[in-house]
Design an enzyme around this catalytic site. Structure first.
Site, mmCIF file in Angstrom:
data_model
loop_
_atom_site.group_PDB
_atom_site.id
_atom_site.type_symbol
_atom_site.label_atom_id
_atom_site.label_comp_id
_atom_site.label_asym_id
_atom_site.label_seq_id
_atom_site.Cartn_x
_atom_site.Cartn_y
_atom_site.Cartn_z
ATOM 1 C CG MET A 1 -1.859 -1.157 1.321
ATOM 2 S SD MET A 1 -2.838 -1.105 2.843
ATOM 3 C CE MET A 1 -1.626 -1.675 4.040
ATOM 4 N N GLY B 1 1.359 4.134 4.821
ATOM 5 C CA GLY B 1 2.152 3.410 3.826
ATOM 6 C C GLY B 1 2.690 2.122 4.402
ATOM 7 C CB SER B 2 1.873 -0.374 5.738
ATOM 8 O OG SER B 2 0.553 0.067 5.475
ATOM 9 N NE ARG B 3 5.135 -7.506 2.284
ATOM 10 C CZ ARG B 3 6.356 -7.996 2.244
ATOM 11 N NH1 ARG B 3 7.379 -7.216 1.956
ATOM 12 N NH2 ARG B 3 6.573 -9.262 2.528
#
Length: 246
Positions: free
Chosen positions: A115, A202-204
């Site tokens: 993301m 912001g990440s995964r």
């Protein structure tokens, strides 16, 4: 004679209101504090120098956009695995699940969804089931697209019990992300597509599936949380699908 005319006038007005409501995307309550901070900062900056005020206004609009929480229509067929996040399918690989989930120490099919700061960051349950295990692990804030981020970064992991066995879902912080916000707790029962958490900014998200499950998505594909089908636990896909750029 007047009543029908009034009714005809009210109908377009109501239609306009409904249209506006459909265009305006709801904002998750987790974003209210940040939006308020942005508004106050914008006013202060504008008083210092008007161009600063415009910068503050743009950042505040972006915060509203980041914390959007749109309505999603989730497929309800048994066995479907739905994307838990908006973003790009960055990797599909065989990998061991996080040890804190206490799943069998055997390679599973891992689908990673990255993301960026412009994606919706509300995460949704990929499958219906009960949360067997939920574990938060502190760590680093490396680029979430890196493979080692699964092991080294701060994360929040869930093991969800399904009819086909337990699967893992892991929220991973990234370079900018500094807070994983869970909405659920161990023992809760989730419906497919139900909101279970959010990551700022912001990440995964990794999904760990049984090794014999064939993914129905490809690397580079855009996924939509609560809607895109990642795999079918009850299906008999004969072979991996092929994909091409258009």
């Amino acid at each position: 004679m007047c009543a029908p005319r009034a009714a005809r006038t009210a109908e377009p007005a109501m239609s306009l209101v409904d249209s506006v409501r459909k265009v305006i995307v709801p904002i998750h309550k987790e974003g209210y504090v940040f939006i308020a901070i942005g508004l106050v900062a914008t006013i202060v900056l504008a008083n210092l120098w008007s161009p600063f005020g415009w910068i503050g206004a743009i950042l505040t609009v972006w915060i509203c956009y980041f914390f959007r929480d749109p309505v999603r229509v989730t497929p309800q067929r048994e066995g479907l695995v739905i994307s838990p996040a908006d973003g790009c399918v960055s990797q599909i690989a065989r990998a061991l699940p996080p040890p804190e989930l206490e799943l069998p120490a055997e390679p599973m099919t891992r689908i990673s969804i990255f993301m960026n700061v412009f994606d919706c960051h509300v995460n949704r349950a990929p499958v219906p089931g009960r949360i067997l295990k939920m574990a938060y692990t502190p760590g680093l804030f490396l680029n979430a697209e890196l493979d080692k981020a699964s092991d080294d970064n701060e994360r929040n992991a869930l093991a969800i019990e399904t009819a086909a066995g337990a699967i893992g879902v892991v929220q991973i912080a990234g370079l900018i992300a500094r807070r994983i916000v869970p909405f659920v707790k161990e023992g809760d029962t989730l419906a497919a597509g139900e909101r279970f958490g959010l990551i700022r900014f912001g990440s995964r998200v990794d999904v760990y599936l049984p090794a014999d499950v064939v993914p129905l998505v490809g690397e580079g594909q855009t996924a939509i949380a609560g809607e895109t089908v990642l795999a079918d636990l009850a299906g008999n896909e004969p072979m991996a699908r092929s994909f091409r750029d258009i």
